[in-house]
Scaffold this active site. Structure first.
Site, PDB file in Angstrom:
ATOM      1  CB  THR A 149       2.970   9.044  -3.297  1.00  0.00           C
ATOM      2  OG1 THR A 149       3.103  10.454  -3.463  1.00  0.00           O
ATOM      3  CG2 THR A 149       1.694   8.575  -3.994  1.00  0.00           C
ATOM      4  CE  LYS A 190       1.567  12.765  -4.697  1.00  0.00           C
ATOM      5  NZ  LYS A 190       2.019  13.890  -5.503  1.00  0.00           N
ATOM      6  CE  LYS A 220       5.550   4.930  -5.136  1.00  0.00           C
ATOM      7  NZ  LYS A 220       5.124   6.120  -4.345  1.00  0.00           N
TER       8      LYS A 220
END
Lengths: 292, 292
Positions: free
Chosen positions: A95, A172, A241
């Site tokens: 990711t 995502k 994150k």
């Protein structure tokens, strides 16, 4: 097929195991080499560097923590990009920011190889059970080669989001944001119900057998209902994150996202408190703020 | 069984029709009498006042817009509460404040009758198809009598939330809040994806066939993806009232609910603009604020 797998965290190890079980010839690499031992026992070759891992590989998977780790894996010291064979495919599962995969895809093209962004959805248990949901975006021919290999990892076929590798990462990021929103919504609802005299557990059971009868509500909702955020599928810092990447993307494209800001702040508070909990543990902030 | 049904809006009419089709002897009442005509054709008796409607009824259902309407129906001029037979049951289906049903339940008890809170989840189509999800809370004996009657209206059995009628309304408010959160989350995600170069429709299709493969995401998500918020299942003003009740309850019990505040403000903006859209049309504020 000769496949390299780089990055053997909870997700990577499970995915690499499934590739090995499907009969592929696997070479693995991990920064902390000891994590490769279980795969070595199953028959994988362990490489000392990323560059060594991809020798002769038709496909190199990467699954690492963040943009910096992916960049280092590709183009840092002993990075694999210069060693990747002509026509070989890098399936980039991490990711990361859409632009990171876009930039790296251009670098791959200059080396005669392909980067296809192939982020995955699912917890480590889903990875182990080959029940991930996969998406992919990038070069058309490379996606064709990759498709049957990806089928070993997930349920259903990987959904194709076109030629721009960044598009898969946008999806995502949207998905992790939507999961965070579901967790915050349950946290607020269960907390309101509890302070109104109801049992969190009964509220959870009602909603996850009726309107929200869905694995993601059931699995995360159980943690929220019980206020016990174990086991740790992904640490709060990892998903913080991801939410930072969501907000970066929102800033770039000028999209106000009030829910995303709230989730990011909840995750920041959870990281600051250094709790050893699953990322859904940010739901605890809602309970705490209500004096529970 | 002799049943009265008071309040024949989109939801009430569909529910009353199902009770009639199940063979109950139905008397109906609606403030605007013309709305009773279709049910009269199906065999219902039309009453001129709430009090007249409940004569001889073992069960009186009510399904009205808000707390004031429910209070008026019970205890206003020609209100039905004084006319309700000893031991009769009022199934109170409206989305109202938990305390409204608690107070009314006490008044019923003083008259020798019972109020059971029986809020329902589902759009008018779900009501027509007898696919509502039902909850109930109140007097134990009254719930036993009510249970088989409610089964005609929904899928599965009504979930019992105990003796406090307010508990059922807390659940209803939590549910509408969670639906609103899902809509806002999709609006932010689809808008971010669109401004990042993806098609809203493809994003919608991916998520509602994988992680969020659930009727509520599919049905509301379709409106959000298409940015076309028709047909109107519930008007924005109706659900804004529900979110106001959520925030009232949160204030009473001192529960910070950042998501609920955002949804309420989005609904307020949508009501202020006087758009003739489904309540999910508040998602349009997200697109607009991103310049779409």
């Amino acid at each position: 097929m000769k496949i390299a797998f780089l990055g053997l965290g909870n997700m990577g190890e499970a995915m690499a195991t499934n590739l090995l079980n499907a009969g592929h010839e696997l070479t693995v690499y991990n920064r902390t080499a000891s994590k490769a031992a279980p795969l070595e026992k199953l028959g994988a070759t362990v490489a000392a560097t990323p560059a060594q891992a991809v020798q002769d590989a038709a496909i190199a998977f990467s699954m690492v923590t963040d943009d910096a780790a992916l960049q280092a894996l590709c183009t840092g010291p002993y990075g694999f990009l210069p060693a990747l064979a002509q026509g070989a495919i890098h399936a980039s599962c991490s990711t990361v920011a859409p632009d990171t995969n876009r930039r790296l895809a251009e670098e791959h093209a200059r080396h005669g190889s392909h980067l296809v962004a192939t982020p995955v959805f699912g917890k480590p248990e889903a990875a182990a059970a080959a029940k991930l949901w996969l998406v992919m975006a990038g070069d058309e021919g490379a996606k064709q080669t990759l498709r049957p290999v990806l089928e070993v990892l997930g349920q259903g076929s990987a959904q194709d989001f076109g030629p721009d590798p960044g598009a898969a990462n946008v999806i995502k990021l949207c998905g992790n944001f939507m999961l965070g929103a579901a967790i915050q919504a349950m946290a607020e609802a269960f907390t309101l119900a509890q302070k109104s005299g109801l049992e969190r557990q009964q509220v959870y059971e009602f909603f996850t057998t009726t309107l929200f009868n869905l694995p993601v509500y059931k699995s995360y909702g159980k943690l929220v209902a019980e206020r016990h955020y174990q086991p740790v599928g992904a640490a709060p810092a990892i998903i913080r994150k991801d939410l930072r990447l969501v907000l970066d993307e929102a800033r770039t494209h000028v999209v106000p996202m009030p829910f995303a800001n709230i989730i990011f702040d909840q995750l920041s508070a959870t990281v600051a408190k250094k709790e050893d909990v699953d990322w859904a543990g940010f739901a605890e902030r809602v309970a705490e703020n209500a004096g529970l």
